[in-house]
Design an enzyme around this catalytic site. Structure first.
Site, PDB file in Angstrom:
ATOM      1  N   CYS A  95    -143.646  49.212 -21.432  1.00  0.00           N
ATOM      2  CA  CYS A  95    -144.175  48.349 -20.384  1.00  0.00           C
ATOM      3  C   CYS A  95    -143.399  47.020 -20.261  1.00  0.00           C
ATOM      4  O   CYS A  95    -142.273  47.034 -19.775  1.00  0.00           O
ATOM      5  CB  CYS A  95    -145.666  48.144 -20.652  1.00  0.00           C
ATOM      6  SG  CYS A  95    -146.578  47.623 -19.201  1.00  0.00           S
ATOM      7  N   HIS A 197    -148.955  53.020 -22.955  1.00  0.00           N
ATOM      8  CA  HIS A 197    -149.614  52.384 -24.092  1.00  0.00           C
ATOM      9  C   HIS A 197    -150.483  53.450 -24.747  1.00  0.00           C
ATOM     10  O   HIS A 197    -150.548  54.585 -24.309  1.00  0.00           O
ATOM     11  CB  HIS A 197    -150.511  51.243 -23.618  1.00  0.00           C
ATOM     12  CG  HIS A 197    -149.784  50.112 -22.979  1.00  0.00           C
ATOM     13  ND1 HIS A 197    -149.046  49.194 -23.698  1.00  0.00           N
ATOM     14  CD2 HIS A 197    -149.689  49.727 -21.683  1.00  0.00           C
ATOM     15  CE1 HIS A 197    -148.544  48.288 -22.864  1.00  0.00           C
ATOM     16  NE2 HIS A 197    -148.910  48.588 -21.638  1.00  0.00           N
TER      17      HIS A 197
HETATM   18  N1  GLN Z   1    -146.665  42.087 -17.182  1.00  0.00           N
HETATM   19  C1  GLN Z   1    -146.150  43.364 -16.852  1.00  0.00           C
HETATM   20  C2  GLN Z   1    -146.808  44.029 -15.657  1.00  0.00           C
HETATM   21  O1  GLN Z   1    -147.974  43.814 -15.394  1.00  0.00           O
HETATM   22  C3  GLN Z   1    -146.255  44.255 -18.073  1.00  0.00           C
HETATM   23  C4  GLN Z   1    -147.663  44.574 -18.451  1.00  0.00           C
HETATM   24  C5  GLN Z   1    -147.762  45.334 -19.735  1.00  0.00           C
HETATM   25  O2  GLN Z   1    -146.898  45.256 -20.612  1.00  0.00           O
HETATM   26  N2  GLN Z   1    -148.872  46.024 -19.866  1.00  0.00           N
HETATM   27  O3  GLN Z   1    -146.128  44.793 -14.975  1.00  0.00           O
END
Ligand code: GLN
Length: 250
Positions: A95, A197
Protein backbone atom coordinates in the site's frame (compact mmCIF):
# COMPACT_ATOMS: atom_id res chain seq x y z
CA UNK A 1 22.96 -21.64 11.86
CA UNK A 2 21.45 -20.37 8.61
CA UNK A 3 20.66 -16.67 8.84
CA UNK A 4 18.77 -14.12 6.78
CA UNK A 5 18.70 -10.37 7.37
CA UNK A 6 15.60 -8.28 6.77
CA UNK A 7 15.35 -4.48 6.73
CA UNK A 8 12.00 -3.00 7.77
CA UNK A 9 11.62 0.47 6.34
CA UNK A 10 10.33 3.23 8.62
CA UNK A 11 8.32 1.07 11.06
CA UNK A 12 7.39 4.16 13.14
CA UNK A 13 5.62 5.92 10.26
CA UNK A 14 4.74 3.04 7.93
CA UNK A 15 3.00 0.22 9.75
CA UNK A 16 -0.78 0.07 9.61
CA UNK A 17 -3.46 -2.64 9.50
CA UNK A 18 -1.10 -5.13 11.09
CA UNK A 19 1.52 -4.94 8.36
CA UNK A 20 4.26 -5.80 10.88
CA UNK A 21 2.67 -9.24 11.01
CA UNK A 22 4.37 -9.88 7.68
CA UNK A 23 7.78 -9.65 9.34
CA UNK A 24 6.63 -11.85 12.23
CA UNK A 25 5.30 -14.46 9.77
CA UNK A 26 8.61 -14.55 7.88
CA UNK A 27 10.53 -14.85 11.15
CA UNK A 28 8.31 -17.65 12.46
CA UNK A 29 8.31 -19.64 9.23
CA UNK A 30 12.10 -19.38 9.25
CA UNK A 31 12.34 -20.39 12.92
CA UNK A 32 10.25 -23.52 12.25
CA UNK A 33 12.96 -24.53 9.75
CA UNK A 34 15.89 -23.69 12.02
CA UNK A 35 16.68 -20.46 10.15
CA UNK A 36 17.25 -17.23 12.06
CA UNK A 37 15.71 -14.20 10.41
CA UNK A 38 17.15 -11.02 11.88
CA UNK A 39 14.82 -8.03 11.36
CA UNK A 40 16.24 -4.54 11.68
CA UNK A 41 14.32 -1.25 11.52
CA UNK A 42 15.47 1.47 9.13
CA UNK A 43 14.80 4.96 10.46
CA UNK A 44 14.91 8.43 8.89
CA UNK A 45 18.49 9.57 8.34
CA UNK A 46 20.07 6.13 8.78
CA UNK A 47 23.04 4.99 6.70
CA UNK A 48 22.22 1.56 5.29
CA UNK A 49 24.41 -1.05 3.60
CA UNK A 50 21.62 -2.44 1.42
CA UNK A 51 23.74 -5.16 -0.14
CA UNK A 52 24.13 -6.77 3.29
CA UNK A 53 20.39 -7.51 3.44
CA UNK A 54 18.49 -10.49 2.02
CA UNK A 55 14.98 -9.10 2.35
CA UNK A 56 13.24 -5.80 2.91
CA UNK A 57 9.73 -4.91 3.99
CA UNK A 58 7.95 -1.58 3.53
CA UNK A 59 4.50 -1.39 5.11
CA UNK A 60 1.51 0.83 4.50
CA UNK A 61 1.00 4.28 5.92
CA UNK A 62 -1.39 7.15 5.96
CA UNK A 63 -0.70 10.00 3.54
CA UNK A 64 0.69 11.97 6.52
CA UNK A 65 3.09 9.14 7.43
CA UNK A 66 4.24 8.88 3.83
CA UNK A 67 4.88 12.64 3.70
CA UNK A 68 7.20 12.34 6.73
CA UNK A 69 9.52 9.82 5.11
CA UNK A 70 9.20 10.29 1.32
CA UNK A 71 12.12 12.73 0.98
CA UNK A 72 14.39 10.59 3.16
CA UNK A 73 13.49 7.49 1.18
CA UNK A 74 14.37 9.26 -2.05
CA UNK A 75 17.54 11.04 -0.98
CA UNK A 76 18.97 8.75 1.70
CA UNK A 77 17.97 5.25 0.60
CA UNK A 78 17.00 5.05 -3.06
CA UNK A 79 20.45 4.67 -4.65
CA UNK A 80 21.57 1.90 -2.32
CA UNK A 81 18.20 0.20 -2.48
CA UNK A 82 18.13 0.35 -6.29
CA UNK A 83 21.57 -1.32 -6.45
CA UNK A 84 20.42 -4.06 -4.08
CA UNK A 85 17.26 -4.62 -6.15
CA UNK A 86 19.46 -4.98 -9.24
CA UNK A 87 21.30 -7.67 -7.24
CA UNK A 88 17.96 -9.41 -6.55
CA UNK A 89 17.18 -8.22 -3.04
CA UNK A 90 13.73 -9.53 -2.11
CA UNK A 91 11.43 -6.62 -1.26
CA UNK A 92 7.76 -6.66 -0.27
CA UNK A 93 5.90 -3.35 -0.14
CA UNK A 94 2.28 -2.88 0.88
CA UNK A 95 0.00 0.00 0.00
CA UNK A 96 1.72 3.24 1.11
CA UNK A 97 5.14 1.59 0.75
CA UNK A 98 4.16 0.27 -2.68
CA UNK A 99 3.13 3.77 -3.76
CA UNK A 100 6.52 5.27 -2.77
CA UNK A 101 8.40 2.59 -4.73
CA UNK A 102 6.71 4.00 -7.83
CA UNK A 103 7.39 7.31 -9.56
CA UNK A 104 5.10 9.44 -7.41
CA UNK A 105 1.90 9.58 -5.37
CA UNK A 106 -0.41 12.53 -6.01
CA UNK A 107 -2.53 12.75 -2.84
CA UNK A 108 -6.15 13.90 -2.59
CA UNK A 109 -4.86 17.30 -1.37
CA UNK A 110 -2.86 17.51 -4.63
CA UNK A 111 0.46 17.13 -2.84
CA UNK A 112 2.90 15.25 -5.03
CA UNK A 113 4.96 12.87 -2.92
CA UNK A 114 8.07 11.79 -4.79
CA UNK A 115 8.67 8.08 -5.21
CA UNK A 116 11.96 6.37 -6.02
CA UNK A 117 10.85 4.85 -9.35
CA UNK A 118 12.15 1.36 -8.58
CA UNK A 119 8.73 0.12 -9.70
CA UNK A 120 7.38 1.51 -12.96
CA UNK A 121 4.04 2.59 -11.49
CA UNK A 122 2.49 5.87 -10.43
CA UNK A 123 -0.39 6.63 -8.10
CA UNK A 124 -3.10 9.26 -8.13
CA UNK A 125 -5.61 9.62 -5.30
CA UNK A 126 -9.28 9.25 -6.17
CA UNK A 127 -12.24 10.79 -4.36
CA UNK A 128 -13.57 7.48 -3.09
CA UNK A 129 -11.48 5.18 -0.91
CA UNK A 130 -11.25 1.59 -2.06
CA UNK A 131 -12.02 -0.49 1.01
CA UNK A 132 -12.84 -4.14 1.48
CA UNK A 133 -11.76 -7.73 1.14
CA UNK A 134 -9.63 -8.54 -1.88
CA UNK A 135 -8.64 -11.75 -3.66
CA UNK A 136 -6.04 -11.89 -6.40
CA UNK A 137 -4.86 -14.87 -8.39
CA UNK A 138 -1.08 -14.95 -8.68
CA UNK A 139 1.27 -17.27 -10.53
CA UNK A 140 4.31 -17.54 -8.24
CA UNK A 141 7.36 -19.14 -9.82
CA UNK A 142 7.99 -21.41 -6.81
CA UNK A 143 4.40 -22.71 -6.71
CA UNK A 144 3.08 -25.42 -9.04
CA UNK A 145 -0.33 -23.81 -9.57
CA UNK A 146 -1.81 -20.30 -9.37
CA UNK A 147 -2.43 -19.17 -5.80
CA UNK A 148 -5.43 -17.15 -4.68
CA UNK A 149 -4.10 -14.57 -2.25
CA UNK A 150 -6.53 -13.01 0.22
CA UNK A 151 -6.27 -9.68 1.96
CA UNK A 152 -7.93 -6.44 2.95
CA UNK A 153 -7.45 -3.20 1.04
CA UNK A 154 -8.00 0.40 2.14
CA UNK A 155 -6.56 3.09 -0.10
CA UNK A 156 -7.45 6.27 -1.92
CA UNK A 157 -4.50 5.91 -4.28
CA UNK A 158 -5.08 4.40 -7.71
CA UNK A 159 -1.90 2.83 -8.98
CA UNK A 160 -1.27 2.52 -12.72
CA UNK A 161 1.36 0.23 -14.21
CA UNK A 162 3.96 1.13 -16.83
CA UNK A 163 5.58 -1.37 -19.16
CA UNK A 164 8.48 -2.04 -16.75
CA UNK A 165 6.45 -4.12 -14.30
CA UNK A 166 4.35 -7.25 -14.49
CA UNK A 167 1.15 -7.78 -12.57
CA UNK A 168 1.48 -9.81 -9.41
CA UNK A 169 -2.04 -11.11 -9.88
CA UNK A 170 -5.42 -10.75 -11.46
CA UNK A 171 -8.14 -9.30 -9.25
CA UNK A 172 -10.94 -11.78 -8.58
CA UNK A 173 -12.64 -9.74 -5.86
CA UNK A 174 -12.16 -6.15 -4.73
CA UNK A 175 -10.63 -3.11 -6.42
CA UNK A 176 -6.96 -3.96 -6.74
CA UNK A 177 -4.45 -1.37 -7.86
CA UNK A 178 -6.86 1.11 -9.42
CA UNK A 179 -10.35 -0.37 -9.58
CA UNK A 180 -10.42 -0.42 -13.37
CA UNK A 181 -7.94 -2.78 -15.03
CA UNK A 182 -8.01 -5.89 -12.78
CA UNK A 183 -4.35 -5.51 -11.86
CA UNK A 184 -3.52 -6.66 -8.36
CA UNK A 185 0.02 -5.65 -7.43
CA UNK A 186 3.22 -5.27 -9.41
CA UNK A 187 6.42 -7.29 -9.74
CA UNK A 188 9.88 -6.29 -10.93
CA UNK A 189 12.80 -8.71 -10.36
CA UNK A 190 12.31 -9.76 -6.70
CA UNK A 191 10.30 -6.67 -5.78
CA UNK A 192 6.60 -7.11 -5.01
CA UNK A 193 4.14 -4.30 -4.34
CA UNK A 194 0.44 -4.68 -3.64
CA UNK A 195 -2.52 -3.41 -1.65
CA UNK A 196 -3.15 -6.54 0.42
CA UNK A 197 -3.08 -5.76 4.11
CA UNK A 198 -4.10 -8.52 6.39
CA UNK A 199 -1.48 -9.13 7.41
CA UNK A 200 -0.77 -10.55 3.98
CA UNK A 201 1.82 -13.25 4.74
CA UNK A 202 0.22 -15.06 7.72
CA UNK A 203 -2.93 -15.39 5.59
CA UNK A 204 -1.06 -16.57 2.52
CA UNK A 205 1.73 -18.95 3.53
CA UNK A 206 2.54 -19.81 -0.11
CA UNK A 207 3.54 -16.21 -0.72
CA UNK A 208 5.61 -16.06 2.49
CA UNK A 209 7.52 -19.16 1.39
CA UNK A 210 7.88 -17.77 -2.12
CA UNK A 211 9.71 -14.74 -0.70
CA UNK A 212 11.87 -16.89 1.57
CA UNK A 213 12.70 -19.21 -1.30
CA UNK A 214 13.85 -16.29 -3.45
CA UNK A 215 15.96 -14.88 -0.61
CA UNK A 216 17.57 -18.24 0.19
CA UNK A 217 18.21 -18.95 -3.50
CA UNK A 218 19.98 -15.62 -3.86
CA UNK A 219 22.27 -16.37 -0.90
CA UNK A 220 22.71 -20.16 -1.03
CA UNK A 221 21.61 -21.30 -4.49
CA UNK A 222 18.36 -22.95 -5.60
CA UNK A 223 19.11 -26.53 -4.53
CA UNK A 224 20.11 -25.51 -1.02
CA UNK A 225 17.10 -23.18 -0.76
CA UNK A 226 14.74 -26.09 -1.43
CA UNK A 227 16.50 -28.18 1.24
CA UNK A 228 16.34 -25.34 3.73
CA UNK A 229 12.60 -24.81 3.21
CA UNK A 230 10.82 -28.12 3.78
CA UNK A 231 7.01 -27.82 3.61
CA UNK A 232 5.26 -26.94 6.87
CA UNK A 233 1.88 -28.10 8.08
CA UNK A 234 -0.19 -25.17 6.83
CA UNK A 235 -3.55 -26.92 7.09
CA UNK A 236 -5.09 -24.25 9.33
CA UNK A 237 -3.83 -21.34 7.22
CA UNK A 238 -4.84 -22.95 3.92
CA UNK A 239 -8.26 -23.84 5.26
CA UNK A 240 -8.85 -20.22 6.34
CA UNK A 241 -7.55 -18.95 3.00
CA UNK A 242 -9.81 -21.30 1.02
CA UNK A 243 -12.81 -20.41 3.14
CA UNK A 244 -12.32 -16.73 2.36
CA UNK A 245 -11.88 -17.43 -1.36
CA UNK A 246 -15.06 -19.51 -1.41
CA UNK A 247 -17.01 -16.78 0.36
CA UNK A 248 -15.70 -13.95 -1.78
CA UNK A 249 -15.30 -15.42 -5.26
CA UNK A 250 -18.22 -17.06 -7.06
N1 GLN B 1 -2.27 6.80 2.08
C1 GLN B 1 -2.37 5.88 1.00
C2 GLN B 1 -3.73 5.82 0.33
O1 GLN B 1 -4.74 6.04 0.97
C3 GLN B 1 -1.96 4.51 1.49
C4 GLN B 1 -2.92 3.93 2.48
C5 GLN B 1 -2.44 2.64 3.07
O2 GLN B 1 -1.24 2.36 3.15
N2 GLN B 1 -3.40 1.89 3.55
O3 GLN B 1 -3.78 5.54 -0.86
Amino acid sequence: MTRLRLAQLYPDQMNIYGDRGNVIALQQRCAWRGIELIAEPIHVGQQVDWLSYDLAFFGGGQDSGQALIAADFLHQQSNGLRAAVAADLVLLAICGGYQLLGHYFLTHTEEQLPGVGILDVHTVAGKQRMIGNIVIEAQLSTQPAPVRLVGFENHSGRTYHGSGVQSLGRVLKGYGDNGSDNKGGAVYRNVFGCYLHGSLLPKNPQFADHLLHLALTRRYGAARATELLPPLDDAVERNAQQTMVQRLVQ
